[in-house]
Write a protein that holds these residues in place. Structure first.
Motif, PDB file in Angstrom:
ATOM      1  N   ASP A  45       4.694   3.100   4.903  1.00  0.00           N
ATOM      2  CA  ASP A  45       5.825   3.956   5.718  1.00  0.00           C
ATOM      3  C   ASP A  45       4.751   5.793   6.179  1.00  0.00           C
ATOM      4  O   ASP A  45       3.520   6.415   5.000  1.00  0.00           O
ATOM      5  CB  ASP A  45       6.693   4.461   4.865  1.00  0.00           C
ATOM      6  N   PRO A  46       4.946   5.938   7.004  1.00  0.00           N
ATOM      7  CA  PRO A  46       4.340   7.649   7.333  1.00  0.00           C
ATOM      8  C   PRO A  46       4.380   8.299   6.243  1.00  0.00           C
ATOM      9  O   PRO A  46       5.750   7.824   5.483  1.00  0.00           O
ATOM     10  CB  PRO A  46       4.459   7.604   9.342  1.00  0.00           C
ATOM     11  N   ILE A  47       4.154   9.616   5.468  1.00  0.00           N
ATOM     12  CA  ILE A  47       3.900  10.522   4.931  1.00  0.00           C
ATOM     13  C   ILE A  47       5.105  11.329   5.417  1.00  0.00           C
ATOM     14  O   ILE A  47       5.200  11.411   7.220  1.00  0.00           O
ATOM     15  CB  ILE A  47       2.502  11.351   4.760  1.00  0.00           C
ATOM     16  N   ILE A  48       5.885  11.769   4.869  1.00  0.00           N
ATOM     17  CA  ILE A  48       7.116  12.649   5.692  1.00  0.00           C
ATOM     18  C   ILE A  48       6.521  13.374   6.097  1.00  0.00           C
ATOM     19  O   ILE A  48       5.552  14.145   5.754  1.00  0.00           O
ATOM     20  CB  ILE A  48       7.863  13.097   4.274  1.00  0.00           C
ATOM     21  N   SER A  50       5.443  13.034   8.970  1.00  0.00           N
ATOM     22  CA  SER A  50       3.738  12.226  10.194  1.00  0.00           C
ATOM     23  C   SER A  50       4.538  11.200  11.047  1.00  0.00           C
ATOM     24  O   SER A  50       5.168  10.752  10.552  1.00  0.00           O
ATOM     25  CB  SER A  50       2.839  11.998   9.572  1.00  0.00           C
ATOM     26  N   ARG A  51       4.038  11.047  11.997  1.00  0.00           N
ATOM     27  CA  ARG A  51       4.544   9.258  12.889  1.00  0.00           C
ATOM     28  C   ARG A  51       3.266   9.408  12.492  1.00  0.00           C
ATOM     29  O   ARG A  51       3.154   7.866  13.068  1.00  0.00           O
ATOM     30  CB  ARG A  51       5.240  10.344  14.411  1.00  0.00           C
ATOM     31  N   MET A  52       2.454   9.134  12.118  1.00  0.00           N
ATOM     32  CA  MET A  52       0.810   8.535  12.179  1.00  0.00           C
ATOM     33  C   MET A  52       1.130   7.320  11.272  1.00  0.00           C
ATOM     34  O   MET A  52       1.516   6.739   9.658  1.00  0.00           O
ATOM     35  CB  MET A  52      -0.146   9.417  11.675  1.00  0.00           C
ATOM     36  N   GLU A  53       0.934   5.845  11.431  1.00  0.00           N
ATOM     37  CA  GLU A  53       1.389   5.015  10.734  1.00  0.00           C
ATOM     38  C   GLU A  53      -0.132   5.048   9.212  1.00  0.00           C
ATOM     39  O   GLU A  53      -1.272   5.103  10.187  1.00  0.00           O
ATOM     40  CB  GLU A  53       0.676   3.523  11.067  1.00  0.00           C
ATOM     41  N   THR A  54       0.100   4.170   9.281  1.00  0.00           N
ATOM     42  CA  THR A  54      -0.765   4.475   7.105  1.00  0.00           C
ATOM     43  C   THR A  54      -0.937   2.981   6.956  1.00  0.00           C
ATOM     44  O   THR A  54      -0.248   2.435   7.359  1.00  0.00           O
ATOM     45  CB  THR A  54      -0.378   5.145   5.996  1.00  0.00           C
TER      46      THR A  54
END
Length: 89
Positions: A45-48, A50-54
């Motif tokens: 899940d991305p960091i709160i 952010s929409r960047m996939e990790t």
């Protein structure tokens, strides 16, 4: 003139159809087997905010310590397995 319309239509249909059927590849339901020190890369899940996939890569033991079952998550979130020395397994 009557014969041009069916030929044009046939040409359009032939051009828009796929050249060959592509077989659907079913995703693996469990993670592939690899050496104990291999790292399994999973989408997380991305960091709160952010929409960047990790994508994180960890060993099976590391994922287990975070209470993540690699085999269960692999079908939905598996990316790749990195073997010893950084080479894909």
């Amino acid at each position: 003139m009557n014969h041009k319309l069916p030929l044009i239509t046939l040409g359009i249909v032939a051009a828009s159809s796929p050249l060959r059927a592509q077989p659907e590849v079913a995703p693996a339901s469990v993670a592939p087997s690899a050496p104990a020190d291999a790292r399994y890369c999973l989408r997380v899940d991305p960091i709160i905010g952010s929409r960047m996939e990790t994508i994180q890569c960890r060993t099976r033991d590391d994922w287990a310590s975070l209470e993540v079952d690699v085999d269960q998550e692999w079908a939905d979130n598996g990316v790749r397995v990195i073997g010893p020395g950084g080479m894909p397994a």
